[in-house]
Design a protein around this motif. Structure first.
Motif, PDB file in Angstrom:
ATOM      1  N   SER A  11     -84.822  62.610 -70.481  1.00 25.34           N
ATOM      2  CA  SER A  11     -85.145  63.236 -71.598  1.00 25.34           C
ATOM      3  C   SER A  11     -85.155  62.366 -72.870  1.00 25.34           C
ATOM      4  CB  SER A  11     -84.249  64.546 -71.773  1.00 25.34           C
ATOM      5  OG  SER A  11     -84.860  65.175 -73.088  1.00 25.34           O
ATOM      6  N   VAL A  12     -83.772  61.751 -72.904  1.00 23.35           N
ATOM      7  CA  VAL A  12     -83.636  60.844 -74.022  1.00 23.35           C
ATOM      8  C   VAL A  12     -84.380  59.592 -74.081  1.00 23.35           C
ATOM      9  CG1 VAL A  12     -81.743  59.304 -75.309  1.00 23.35           C
ATOM     10  CG2 VAL A  12     -80.891  61.532 -74.147  1.00 23.35           C
ATOM     11  N   HIS A  19     -67.136  58.423 -62.680  1.00 28.27           N
ATOM     12  CA  HIS A  19     -68.456  58.491 -63.402  1.00 28.27           C
ATOM     13  C   HIS A  19     -69.465  59.175 -62.676  1.00 28.27           C
ATOM     14  CE1 HIS A  19     -66.399  55.392 -65.627  1.00 28.27           C
ATOM     15  NE2 HIS A  19     -67.558  55.575 -66.740  1.00 28.27           N
ATOM     16  N   PRO A  20     -69.282  60.671 -62.461  1.00 27.38           N
ATOM     17  CA  PRO A  20     -70.182  61.279 -61.408  1.00 27.38           C
ATOM     18  C   PRO A  20     -71.686  61.225 -61.690  1.00 27.38           C
ATOM     19  CG  PRO A  20     -69.022  62.780 -62.500  1.00 27.38           C
ATOM     20  CD  PRO A  20     -68.182  61.433 -62.923  1.00 27.38           C
ATOM     21  N   SER A  21     -72.484  60.801 -60.688  1.00 25.19           N
ATOM     22  CA  SER A  21     -74.089  60.788 -61.107  1.00 25.19           C
ATOM     23  C   SER A  21     -74.552  62.073 -60.588  1.00 25.19           C
ATOM     24  CB  SER A  21     -74.597  59.482 -60.243  1.00 25.19           C
ATOM     25  OG  SER A  21     -76.016  59.639 -60.344  1.00 25.19           O
ATOM     26  N   THR A  22     -74.879  63.236 -61.530  1.00 27.88           N
ATOM     27  CA  THR A  22     -75.255  64.427 -61.455  1.00 27.88           C
ATOM     28  C   THR A  22     -76.771  64.644 -61.625  1.00 27.88           C
ATOM     29  OG1 THR A  22     -74.675  65.160 -63.446  1.00 27.88           O
ATOM     30  CG2 THR A  22     -73.119  65.429 -61.750  1.00 27.88           C
ATOM     31  N   PRO A  23     -77.462  65.572 -61.066  1.00 23.12           N
ATOM     32  CA  PRO A  23     -78.767  65.805 -61.575  1.00 23.12           C
ATOM     33  C   PRO A  23     -79.071  66.083 -63.156  1.00 23.12           C
ATOM     34  CG  PRO A  23     -78.515  66.902 -59.198  1.00 23.12           C
ATOM     35  CD  PRO A  23     -77.139  66.339 -59.823  1.00 23.12           C
ATOM     36  N   GLU A  24     -78.176  66.606 -63.580  1.00 26.49           N
ATOM     37  CA  GLU A  24     -77.988  66.859 -65.083  1.00 26.49           C
ATOM     38  C   GLU A  24     -77.967  65.760 -65.638  1.00 26.49           C
ATOM     39  OE1 GLU A  24     -75.285  69.669 -68.124  1.00 26.49           O
ATOM     40  OE2 GLU A  24     -74.311  68.449 -66.464  1.00 26.49           O
ATOM     41  N   ARG A  25     -77.087  64.737 -65.437  1.00 29.49           N
ATOM     42  CA  ARG A  25     -77.040  63.498 -66.239  1.00 29.49           C
ATOM     43  C   ARG A  25     -78.306  62.739 -66.063  1.00 29.49           C
ATOM     44  NH1 ARG A  25     -72.065  60.037 -65.196  1.00 29.49           N
ATOM     45  NH2 ARG A  25     -73.162  58.773 -66.929  1.00 29.49           N
ATOM     46  N   VAL A  26     -79.060  62.718 -64.852  1.00 27.91           N
ATOM     47  CA  VAL A  26     -80.133  62.061 -64.783  1.00 27.91           C
ATOM     48  C   VAL A  26     -81.320  62.552 -65.453  1.00 27.91           C
ATOM     49  CG1 VAL A  26     -82.073  61.303 -63.157  1.00 27.91           C
ATOM     50  CG2 VAL A  26     -79.817  61.142 -62.419  1.00 27.91           C
ATOM     51  N   ARG A  64     -82.432  55.391 -63.687  1.00 29.84           N
ATOM     52  CA  ARG A  64     -82.546  54.844 -62.540  1.00 29.84           C
ATOM     53  C   ARG A  64     -81.267  54.124 -61.926  1.00 29.84           C
ATOM     54  NH1 ARG A  64     -86.797  52.163 -65.028  1.00 29.84           N
ATOM     55  NH2 ARG A  64     -85.909  50.049 -65.239  1.00 29.84           N
ATOM     56  N   PHE A  65     -80.480  53.832 -62.950  1.00 26.23           N
ATOM     57  CA  PHE A  65     -79.027  53.464 -62.137  1.00 26.23           C
ATOM     58  C   PHE A  65     -78.298  54.592 -61.657  1.00 26.23           C
ATOM     59  CE2 PHE A  65     -74.768  51.797 -62.366  1.00 26.23           C
ATOM     60  CZ  PHE A  65     -74.729  50.726 -61.417  1.00 26.23           C
ATOM     61  N   LEU A  66     -78.321  55.530 -62.425  1.00 23.21           N
ATOM     62  CA  LEU A  66     -77.839  56.775 -62.162  1.00 23.21           C
ATOM     63  C   LEU A  66     -78.327  57.245 -60.823  1.00 23.21           C
ATOM     64  CD1 LEU A  66     -77.441  58.859 -65.459  1.00 23.21           C
ATOM     65  CD2 LEU A  66     -75.392  57.966 -64.056  1.00 23.21           C
ATOM     66  N   VAL A  67     -79.497  57.189 -60.411  1.00 17.19           N
ATOM     67  CA  VAL A  67     -79.994  57.477 -59.257  1.00 17.19           C
ATOM     68  C   VAL A  67     -79.580  56.561 -58.115  1.00 17.19           C
ATOM     69  CG1 VAL A  67     -82.091  57.628 -57.778  1.00 17.19           C
ATOM     70  CG2 VAL A  67     -81.964  58.933 -60.044  1.00 17.19           C
ATOM     71  N   ALA A  68     -79.349  55.206 -58.567  1.00 22.22           N
ATOM     72  CA  ALA A  68     -78.842  54.486 -57.599  1.00 22.22           C
ATOM     73  C   ALA A  68     -77.372  54.424 -57.293  1.00 22.22           C
ATOM     74  CB  ALA A  68     -78.999  52.709 -58.093  1.00 22.22           C
ATOM     75  N   LEU A  69     -76.644  55.062 -58.131  1.00 16.66           N
ATOM     76  CA  LEU A  69     -75.394  55.302 -57.887  1.00 16.66           C
ATOM     77  C   LEU A  69     -75.217  56.412 -56.803  1.00 16.66           C
ATOM     78  CD1 LEU A  69     -73.580  55.243 -61.231  1.00 16.66           C
ATOM     79  CD2 LEU A  69     -73.113  54.015 -59.357  1.00 16.66           C
ATOM     80  N   ASP A  70     -76.208  57.581 -57.055  1.00 16.20           N
ATOM     81  CA  ASP A  70     -76.236  58.740 -56.443  1.00 16.20           C
ATOM     82  C   ASP A  70     -76.434  58.327 -54.889  1.00 16.20           C
ATOM     83  OD1 ASP A  70     -75.997  61.798 -56.069  1.00 16.20           O
ATOM     84  OD2 ASP A  70     -78.063  61.386 -55.276  1.00 16.20           O
TER      85      ASP A  70
END
Length: 486
Positions: free
Chosen positions: A256-257, A244-251, A218-224
């Motif tokens: 998944s984790v 710290h780029p927020s990429t779809p891959e990282r989200v 959720r925070f990665l999405v907020a960053l994006d």
């Protein structure tokens, strides 16, 4: 702003070529480590020893450059609770962690091997709940645990060398500090594999600590979303978003984790405790650096104000105000001041700000709050417009760079220069920093009605949605707490 010549090469007393100024203008106002790294380093330059110590020193300096410590007791208590929970599941005694809030509206966080953990006000403003903050801190601590700093040895050396080169070329310690700031962004960058590894460990740590493991995604999405909002405003700064780029891959990987932990996503009521900790906390610029309201900058400390041309996004620091149009691709400006110059304005503006400035291009300008002069210099790709106005023995300086010279741009520059004036005592008292306020949604509330209570920010509806993690069209839940700014 300071009372000495500052980092912007156009404002140094040493003459530098126009192309060099254009390059270093981008260096001063952008977060492009690759551009900094492209500077040539002499073969004889000394190598840095003790990589980990060098990285730690640089990051401690970064903490100082991000405004130093900001104390807000409710949030300090919450952060201490977070690191205690992380410590319990990582096997490290809680008292070995020392977490501090940094007084900066930029989004950043990092941890040091000695247990120091830093998080900026800007990041806390964006986070929706304690779990999201825990995800960020666990991620940063994972970088330290995994010794990623050691893998960045060459970047640490590059940062120190670039600092020396820029200082030598410009003979300007202020420019050296800018190079250090840009170099620190390079130090903050991790490889794709390192980021994913820190994400994986961080998600598992917060799950074991009892937080919602989906908080990281959720925070990665907020960053994006925040990055897109800033990009739409023409903003480009040195912060967590550049390192710290927020990429779809990282989200996707974080989700998944989180699924592997077997925990369910829980968001209902998660923001309530966090709301109590952030309520009343400073938002955006600190009054010590002056405040930005749209295109207007006002400093109660200096009792001065000015208005940037249409289309510029301003950011203030204690050294200067930087403005960018379309992220710097269309134009840039810098506003600062220097006291007790002694020279006439004509002599001052011709004293080495920029190579290519001809005396015949210097002329007086009427209609300002004090005596004014303007000048111009043509570079290969940029036209530089320079202005100075003297008010109460203080000289205020404005440098404007544009790719589209002409009468219209000249008029925009001169209008901005004429807007420089002293604040009245009443105006200075009214310049107050913004704060986060917590409001409770009523049954009839919508995002639009709550965003209408926001003050002093641009694009209030989009900003309200981003800082509260609301999707387009999502209806606020009656009785729940939401952040606004005023």
């Amino acid at each position: 702003m300071t009372r000495r010549a500052l980092c912007f090469p156009g404002f140094t007393r040493r003459v530098v070529s126009v192309p060099a100024i254009a390059l270093l203008l981008a260096g001063c106002v952008s977060a492009d480590p690759d551009a900094i790294a492209s500077l040539k380093v002499p073969e004889s330059a000394p190598r840095v020893t003790g990589v980990e110590r060098a990285v730690e020193r640089e990051q401690q300096r970064l903490a100082a450059s991000l405004g130093g410590r900001y104390r807000w007791e409710p949030m300090d208590s919450l952060l201490n609770r977070v690191v205690e929970r992380i410590a319990r599941v990582t096997g490290r005694p809680a008292n070995t962690y020392d977490v501090e809030i940094l007084n900066s509206p930029t989004i950043n966080a990092f941890a040091l091997p000695n247990g120091k953990v830093y998080v900026t006000r800007g990041l806390l403003e964006l986070a929706r709940d304690e779990g999201e903050v825990a995800a960020v801190l666990a991620h940063e601590i994972a970088h330290v645990t995994l010794e990623h700093a050691r893998a960045r040895a060459e970047l640490a050396q590059r940062s120190a060398l670039v600092t020396r080169v820029v200082a030598d070329v410009l003979n300007d310690p202020n420019a050296s500090r800018v190079a250090k700031s840009e170099g620190r962004v390079t130090l903050a960058r991790f490889s794709r594999a390192q980021e994913l590894e820190a994400d994986r460990i961080g998600v598992n740590v917060i799950a074991r600590a009892g937080y919602d493991p989906y908080s990281a995604a959720r925070f990665l999405v907020a960053l994006d979303r925040h990055a897109k909002l800033r990009s739409g405003n023409g903003a480009k700064t040195v912060d967590f978003l550049s390192s710290h780029p927020s990429t779809p891959e990282r989200v996707a990987a974080a989700i998944s984790v989180a699924r592997e932990t077997g925990a369910s996503e829980t968001t209902a009521g998660a923001a309530e405790d966090y709301a109590g900790a952030i309520n009343g906390m400073l938002y955006g610029d600190d009054a010590a650096a002056g405040v930005v309201r749209g295109r207007m900058f006002a400093s109660p400390r200096l009792a001065v104000t000015f208005i940037a041309p249409e289309g510029f996004h301003l950011e203030a620091s204690t050294e200067a105000v930087i403005g960018l149009a379309h992220g710097g691709s269309a134009g840039a400006l810098r506003f600062d001041h220097i006291a007790d110059v002694g020279d006439t304005l004509e002599t001052f503006i011709a004293s080495g700000w920029i190579d290519g400035l001809e005396a015949r291009n210097i002329r007086p300008l009427e209609g300002g709050a004090g005596p004014m002069v303007v000048a111009e210099a043509q570079g290969k790709d940029w036209m530089f417009l320079l202005g100075a106005v003297r008010i109460d023995n203080v000289t205020y300086r404005l440098l404007y760079a544009t790719r589209t010279p002409g009468a219209q741009e000249q008029a925009r520059f001169e209008e901005s220069l004429r807007s420089i004036r002293k604040l009245t005592a009443e105006e200075a008292r009214s310049v107050a920093p913004l704060r986060i306020r917590i409001v409770t949604a009523r049954p009839e509330d919508t995002q639009q009605s709550l965003a209408a209570r926001m003050q002093g920010v641009d694009n209030p509806l989009a900003r309200f949605a981003v800082i509260n993690g609301l999707r387009d069209g999502e209806v606020p839940v009656p009785g729940y707490s939401y952040k606004i700014v005023n």
